[in-house]
Scaffold this active site. Structure first.
Site, short mmCIF file in Angstrom:
data_model
loop_
_atom_site.label_atom_id
_atom_site.label_comp_id
_atom_site.label_asym_id
_atom_site.label_seq_id
_atom_site.Cartn_x
_atom_site.Cartn_y
_atom_site.Cartn_z
N TYR A 1 -1.43 6.68 1.60
CA TYR A 1 -2.23 5.53 2.07
C TYR A 1 -3.67 5.67 1.62
O TYR A 1 -4.24 4.75 1.00
CB TYR A 1 -2.16 5.45 3.61
CG TYR A 1 -3.24 4.58 4.22
CD1 TYR A 1 -3.25 3.20 4.05
CD2 TYR A 1 -4.28 5.14 4.96
CE1 TYR A 1 -4.25 2.41 4.60
CE2 TYR A 1 -5.29 4.35 5.52
CZ TYR A 1 -5.27 2.99 5.33
OH TYR A 1 -6.26 2.20 5.87
N THR B 1 -11.66 2.32 4.33
CA THR B 1 -11.45 3.24 5.45
C THR B 1 -12.16 4.57 5.23
O THR B 1 -12.37 4.98 4.08
CB THR B 1 -9.92 3.49 5.61
OG1 THR B 1 -9.71 4.66 6.39
CG2 THR B 1 -9.23 3.72 4.27
N ASP B 2 -12.48 5.24 6.33
CA ASP B 2 -13.08 6.58 6.20
C ASP B 2 -12.09 7.58 5.61
O ASP B 2 -12.48 8.68 5.19
CB ASP B 2 -13.60 7.07 7.56
CG ASP B 2 -12.55 7.14 8.66
OD1 ASP B 2 -11.39 6.78 8.40
OD2 ASP B 2 -12.90 7.56 9.78
P1 NAD Z 1 -2.41 -4.38 9.64
O1 NAD Z 1 -1.30 -3.54 9.08
O2 NAD Z 1 -2.44 -4.66 11.10
O3 NAD Z 1 -2.44 -5.79 8.90
C1 NAD Z 1 -2.26 -5.92 7.53
C2 NAD Z 1 -2.02 -7.40 7.22
O4 NAD Z 1 -1.89 -7.53 5.79
C3 NAD Z 1 -0.74 -7.96 7.84
O5 NAD Z 1 -1.00 -9.22 8.40
C4 NAD Z 1 0.20 -8.10 6.64
O6 NAD Z 1 1.13 -9.16 6.78
C5 NAD Z 1 -0.78 -8.36 5.51
N1 NAD Z 1 -0.25 -7.99 4.19
C6 NAD Z 1 0.37 -6.84 3.84
N2 NAD Z 1 0.71 -6.88 2.54
C7 NAD Z 1 0.28 -8.06 2.04
C8 NAD Z 1 0.30 -8.68 0.76
N3 NAD Z 1 0.86 -8.07 -0.28
N4 NAD Z 1 -0.25 -9.89 0.61
C9 NAD Z 1 -0.82 -10.53 1.67
N5 NAD Z 1 -0.87 -10.00 2.91
C10 NAD Z 1 -0.33 -8.78 3.10
O7 NAD Z 1 -3.74 -3.66 9.16
P2 NAD Z 1 -5.14 -3.49 9.90
O8 NAD Z 1 -5.08 -2.30 10.79
O9 NAD Z 1 -5.56 -4.79 10.45
O10 NAD Z 1 -6.07 -3.10 8.67
C11 NAD Z 1 -6.71 -4.12 7.89
C12 NAD Z 1 -7.50 -3.46 6.80
O11 NAD Z 1 -8.48 -2.59 7.35
C13 NAD Z 1 -6.67 -2.60 5.85
O12 NAD Z 1 -7.12 -2.81 4.55
C14 NAD Z 1 -6.94 -1.18 6.31
O13 NAD Z 1 -6.82 -0.28 5.24
C15 NAD Z 1 -8.36 -1.29 6.80
N6 NAD Z 1 -8.76 -0.36 7.86
C16 NAD Z 1 -8.01 -0.24 8.98
C17 NAD Z 1 -8.43 0.61 10.01
C18 NAD Z 1 -7.65 0.73 11.30
O14 NAD Z 1 -8.01 1.54 12.15
N7 NAD Z 1 -6.60 -0.06 11.52
C19 NAD Z 1 -9.60 1.35 9.86
C20 NAD Z 1 -10.35 1.20 8.68
C21 NAD Z 1 -9.92 0.33 7.70
#
Ligand code: NAD
Ligand code: TYD
Length: 379
Positions: A165, A140-141
């Site tokens: 986070y 992430t940024d």
């Molecule tokens: P989300 O919270 O919607 O989904 C996370 C998923 O991970 C869920 O399905 C959850 O059940 C699973 N999970 C959590 N703990 C776990 C574990 N211990 N073992 C296996 N599965 C597990 O998150 P998202 O928004 O889809 O983000 C996905 C990734 O992208 C993350 O790593 C986040 O840091 C990164 N990210 C998100 C954004 C954003 O805007 N949402 C932006 C940049 C990066």
């Protein structure tokens, strides 16, 4: 055939990613590993899991025995690690869970991949890696910290995470880098700005605002609403990851963002206007409103969907002021550019939510309500 271990694919971005990949490539196999926490929903990917091209395994990325077993069972070419605790507000309430999942979980995946993918050692003792493999970390940024009114994050901006986070995501990135530096493991990292689109859990700003409007609730804006986020339609993020996996160089970091900076208050006002416009143009959408006001014309009224729903609430602790990505590297080196403008993406997103209320209801049961009351009642 390329085989992928995609973690966290029952969540927002991971589910969009596997749908994109399964549609784009016929000859691939995806094994999804997801713990199905509050943020994971098997229903989101039920239609994708066919037991052949896409297999689902419920489990924890930190479970050593399970992850080793998966590497024994499948000849993975790629690990794409989306699994994480992803919500800043929750990390302020319970930082340790973020450390366990985001740091220890990532390190466990790295280690399982290291054991499975090494075929020997060279004369200096460095591992020799199987051909055609890559460990990709979805980052992430937020690892770069917070900007003032000027400037952009580049891949060389110093890491300066400020929330539990972002501290956990930064630590995970550093472990990925350590495996590349120490063992010469082929890795890559993408650092993306805020995503929006279908299947976004309604604890995050855009889907929470849409849900609250449908329910006729107030719209909580933290602080003065002037914090800036750089929004990207989720499919553009998925395309960037696909490109980095197949064309990006091992050992590299790529920033992903579409130069779409907006203050939170602008996002909220735009969402209000767009829902009202869509409901005016397509009166059938008004049926999803849980607050039904009948106008003098005998129709369901949308007059109350206006800025008066906005409530400024107590600010988030340590609230980062501004994020803004400079995507020059991925554009110049890999030819990535975002395809969905915000104007188009926000309409697609809102329409998706209006047409998928059952999905929202399925994932926001009792636990969600408890969370909402806890986080917003005393703000
Ligand atoms: P989300 O919270 O919607 O989904 C996370 C998923 O991970 C869920 O399905 C959850 O059940 C699973 N999970 C959590 N703990 C776990 C574990 N211990 N073992 C296996 N599965 C597990 O998150 P998202 O928004 O889809 O983000 C996905 C990734 O992208 C993350 O790593 C986040 O840091 C990164 N990210 C998100 C954004 C954003 O805007 N949402 C932006 C940049 C990066
Ligand atoms: P969020 O969607 O939680 O993403 P992140 O914190 O990872 O950027 O929040 C986006 C912005 O919206 C952030 O500045 C916090 C703000 N926000 C609100 O004003 N009200 C809300 O109810 C939420 C969830 C977020």
């Amino acid at each position: 055939m390329e085989t992928y271990l995609v973690t966290g694919a029952a969540g927002f971005i991971g589910s969009n990613f596997i749908k994109y990949m399964l549609a784009k490539y016929q000859d691939i196999k995806i094994v999804v590993l997801d713990l199905l926490t509050y943020a994971g929903n098997l229903g989101t990917i039920a239609e994708d899991i066919d037991g052949k091209r896409c297999v689902f395994v419920k489990g924890d990325i930190g479970d050593r025995v399970l992850v080793d077993r998966l590497f024994d069972e499948y000849p993975f070419n790629y690990v794409v690690n989306f699994a994480a605790e992803s919500h800043v507000d929750r990390s302020i309430e319970n930082p340790q869970l973020f450390l366990v999942t985001n740091i220890l979980g990532t390190q466990n995946l790295l280690d399982a991949a290291r054991k499975a993918w090494i075929t020997g050692k060279d004369d200096s003792g460095y591992p020799i890696w199987r051909e055609g493999i890559r460990f990709h970390q979805v980052s992430t940024d937020e690892v770069y910290g917070s900007l003032g009114s000027e400037g952009y994050f580049t891949e060389t901006t110093p890491l300066d995470p400020r929330s539990p986070y972002s501290a956990s995501k930064t630590s995970a990135d550093l472990f990925v880098k350590a495996y590349a530096d120490t063992y010469k493991m082929p890795v890559s990292i993408t650092r993306c700005s805020n995503n929006y689109g279908p299947y976004h859990f309604p604890e995050k700003l855009i889907p929470l605002i849409i849900k609250n409007i449908i329910e006729g609730k107030s719209l909580p804006v933290y602080g003065n609403g002037k914090n800036v986020r750089d929004w990207l339609y989720v499919e553009d993020h998925c395309k960037a990851i696909d490109l980095v996996l197949h064309k990006g160089c091992a050992g590299e970091i790529y920033n992903v963002g579409g130069h779409n900076e907006k203050q939170n208050i602008e996002i909220v006002k735009l969402t209000i206007q767009t829902i009202r416009r869509l409901m005016t143009e397509h009166p059938e959408y008004r049926k999803v409103l849980k607050k039904q006001v009948i106008g003098t014309d005998g129709q369901i009224s949308v007059d109350w969907i206006n800025d008066s729903l906005i409530t400024f609430v107590k600010d988030r602790l340590g609230h980062d002021q501004r994020y803004a990505i400079d995507p020059t590297k991925i554009t110049r080196e890999l030819g990535w550019t975002p395809e969905t403008t915000f104007e188009v993406g926000i309409v697609k997103t809102i329409r998706w939510y209006l047409e998928h209320q059952q999905w929202v209801e399925d994932i926001t049961g009792g636990e969600y309500m408890k969370y909402y009351e806890k986080m917003y009642d005393n703000r």
